[in-house]
Every structure is written in C-alpha cells, then in structure tokens.
Write an enzyme that holds these catalytic residues in place. Structure first.
Site: not given
Ligand SMILES: Cc1ncc(COP(=O)(O)O)c(C=O)c1O
Length: 371
Positions: A72-73, A141, A169, A189-191, A227, A314
C-alpha cells in the site's frame, strides 16, 4: 509471556490465509522470469495474469488497470507522484505515506466523526481551476470510519479532478467497487487481506498518463519497473479471491465488535469510542480509557496476552499521538489515551472475553490506585 494469545490488531496485519501460504510456497519452487519468452517464463506470466484478474474482480476494475507494487505504501506514493502537474488535495486522515509522498498537499478537514468535509472539497475545487488530484481513503485504518467515496468521486469528476482512493482497509470488510466509486486510482495491500506482506497494487485506469516511480524493465506496461515478486503475487491472488467472498462473514464480526464495545462501556462509562456514529468498518473499535496513556494500555494488554495497537502501527514502534484523532478535534488528553482494537475472520467470542477481562482489570487497577 501470557499463556493465552489473543490477536486484535488485524488492521495492522491479517494472518496469511493457509491457502495463500500453500500457493506462495509452491510458487517459490517455480523457476522462470515472467518476462522471458520460453515456457517457464510464459507459465509465470500466465499465473500473474490470473492474479491480475482476481485482484480486478475483488474491486470491480479491469485486469489491465492493475499495477502490482510492494504494498500500500508504494501504491500511495506512485498515485500521488504520478501527475506532477496537478496540485494534490488529501484528507487530513490519510495514511502517513500520502503526506510523505505529497508534502505540499492541501489537507481537507474531517468532521468530529472522522468523515471528510465534502462542502470544503467542492469549494476548493470550484475556486481554483488548476488541475487537481484528490485523495480520500475508503475507510480509516484507526477509527474504521467509512468515507463518502462515491460523493468524492462525483465532485472530483465534476471539476475535472482525478480521484485516488486508498482502499487498503476495505476489501474483505466491505464492498469496494472501483467503477461505482468513480475512482481513477485505488490502492490495495496484500497483507491486510490474508496475502503476504510486501504485496499490493495500484489500480489505475489504463488510459491515464501516469509517471512511474520505479523505471526500467518495462514491466507492468512501463508503469512499475522491476521483476515481479512472483511468489508474493501468487499468494496475493489467492487472498484476493477469498476476500471477494468475505464481506458477508464480516457481519458476524460486527456483532462481536458491538458486543465488545458495549461491555467495555459497561465497565468504563467514562470511556470514549471514536467515530461511533459514522458508518464504520465492522471490525474496528477505537476507544480511550481516560487518564491511562495509550502505550500503558497496549503494554498492559500485551502482558495479559491481548495484542492491540495505539492507533496506526508505525515502524519505529513508538507511540505518537494520532493525527487522525487530532484532525477530528479530539482533546489532546483524550487522544493520548486511545487504543485501536481490530478484529478479523477468526476472532471468537472467547477472544472478546479475554479482551474485556484484561481491559477491565487494568481499568479497575488504575481506578483503585487513583482513589
Ligand atoms: C489505510 C492504509 N494505507 C496504506 C497502508 C500501507 O500499506 P502497506 O503496509 O501495504 O505498505 C496502510 C497500512 O497500515 C493503511 O492502513
């Protein structure tokens, strides 16, 4: 170390889905650069294409809109820096990555419930004809407050502005629809949805003349060089497929969250719950226990085996006052006592009992020592 562990920090990281772990592990054994023309390369390229389709389906976008990133960042950085000729307007409750990516951005206020002020946005866009990029998140979030994304999209369109929506989120917890929202760009975001850390995507309308952040190699149709993180992307795809069918399961989670809220308020009627009257994600609860610093609560709960956070996670691990609560006009002494509790698909009634017991014990201790 406490004997029982209760994880209630899902907005920081959701556990990886076992199916995603299996898929990622299997993909680690594959050889073949997705850019290679030979059979192994084609096989990897095809697998990535299937993930592109799964991610697009998750948010109702087109597969060619999906740009894989490291999370996401990076997607937020790419979105906010992709149009250097546009002035940027962000809401005051965005993720820190946006403030860092667009230091000169104008910050749009939110109301006391943490919902963005649409009239101000309308006024700002109407009074300045320069092309703009507006960034308002799907849901916050820290508080879970869902933002009026469709209205933001409509206002942005009316004034010829582009609209970026950080939806990190959203998926799995609520229906996120890129087309219906009318977004031009969207971050996921995946996680946060049960995929591996270090995976994510920027959804960007494929016709947008976007300037890449990472150049070289021509990957992702020249929009993100390098890649691809093949095993990560494969796991992300599996998690995206599972998250697509998840929103209804979250209704059960809303019940648990509401019950936690009710029980915590029974224990501490002087506690404050933030964004309580806003439309909220079903899994998020942000509460202040008066006169007990956030860090003290997080540590005490951790010692009792309950993992929560003080606002956003953070990387320094330091607890600082929340810019989100500040933007909502929460008094300093209240904001400094807030913690975020976030539930997920495997949260049980026993987890809520554990939380209530640990938080209640801390409340009783602090009140006894103050007496
Ligand atoms: C709203 C929001 N945007 C962006 C991010 C950053 O995502 P990532 O951890 O994938 O870099 C987070 C992470 O907490 C988030 O909550």
């Amino acid at each position: 170390m406490a004997t029982r562990a209760t994880y209630l920090d899902w907005n920081a990281n959701a556990p990886m889905r076992p199916e995603a772990v299996d898929a990622t592990s299997a993909a680690l054994r594959w050889c073949g650069n997705p850019s290679s023309v030979h059979a192994y390369g084609r096989r990897a390229r095809q697998a990535i294409h299937e993930v592109r389709e799964a991610v697009a389906r998750l948010v109702n976008a087109e597969p060619e809109d999906v740009i894989f990133t490291s999370g996401g960042t990076e997607a937020n950085n790419l979105a906010l820096r992709a149009f250097p000729d546009r002035r940027v307007i962000v809401s005051a409750i965005e993720h820190e990555s946006e403030f860092a990516a667009a230091r000169d951005a104008a910050r749009l206020a939110v109301n006391p419930d943490g919902v963005v002020a649409l009239d101000t946005l309308e006024r700002w866009l109407a009074s300045d004809a320069r092309p703009a990029l507006v960034s308002v998140m799907f849901a916050n979030n820290e508080t879970g407050a869902i933002q009026p994304a469709t209205e933001v999209g409509r206002i942005a369109r009316q004034h010829g502005a582009l609209f970026h929506c950080d939806a990190v989120q959203g998926p799995g917890k609520a229906q996120v629809d890129f087309q219906a929202i009318g977004a031009d760009l969207m971050t996921i975001s995946g996680h946060k949805i049960g995929g591996p850390m270090g995976t994510g995507a920027l959804i960007a309308r494929s016709t947008l003349p976007l300037q890449p952040l990472v150049r070289g190699g021509g990957q992702e149709r020249n929009r993100r060089g390098g890649t691809e993180n093949f095993p990560g992307i494969v796991g992300f795809g599996v998690a995206a497929g599972l998250a697509a069918s998840e929103a209804s399961a979250y209704r059960g989670i809303a019940k648990l969250r509401d019950e936690a809220e009710r029980r915590l308020l029974d224990i501490a009627p002087d506690a404050t719950i933030f964004a309580r009257t806003a439309p909220r994600l079903p899994n998020t609860l942000n509460i202040a226990m008066p006169r007990v610093a956030s860090a003290t609560q997080v540590i005490a709960l951790d010692l009792a085996g309950v993992m929560v956070s003080a606002g956003a996670a953070c990387s320094s691990g330091k607890v600082t006052r929340s810019h989100v609560l500040d933007a909502m006009g929460v008094a300093r002494e209240t904001a400094e006592c807030a913690i975020r509790i976030s539930l997920g698909w495997s949260t049980s009634a026993a987890d809520i009992d554990h939380l209530v017991e640990a938080w209640g014990a801390l409340y009783a201790r602090t009140r006894a020592s103050a007496a």
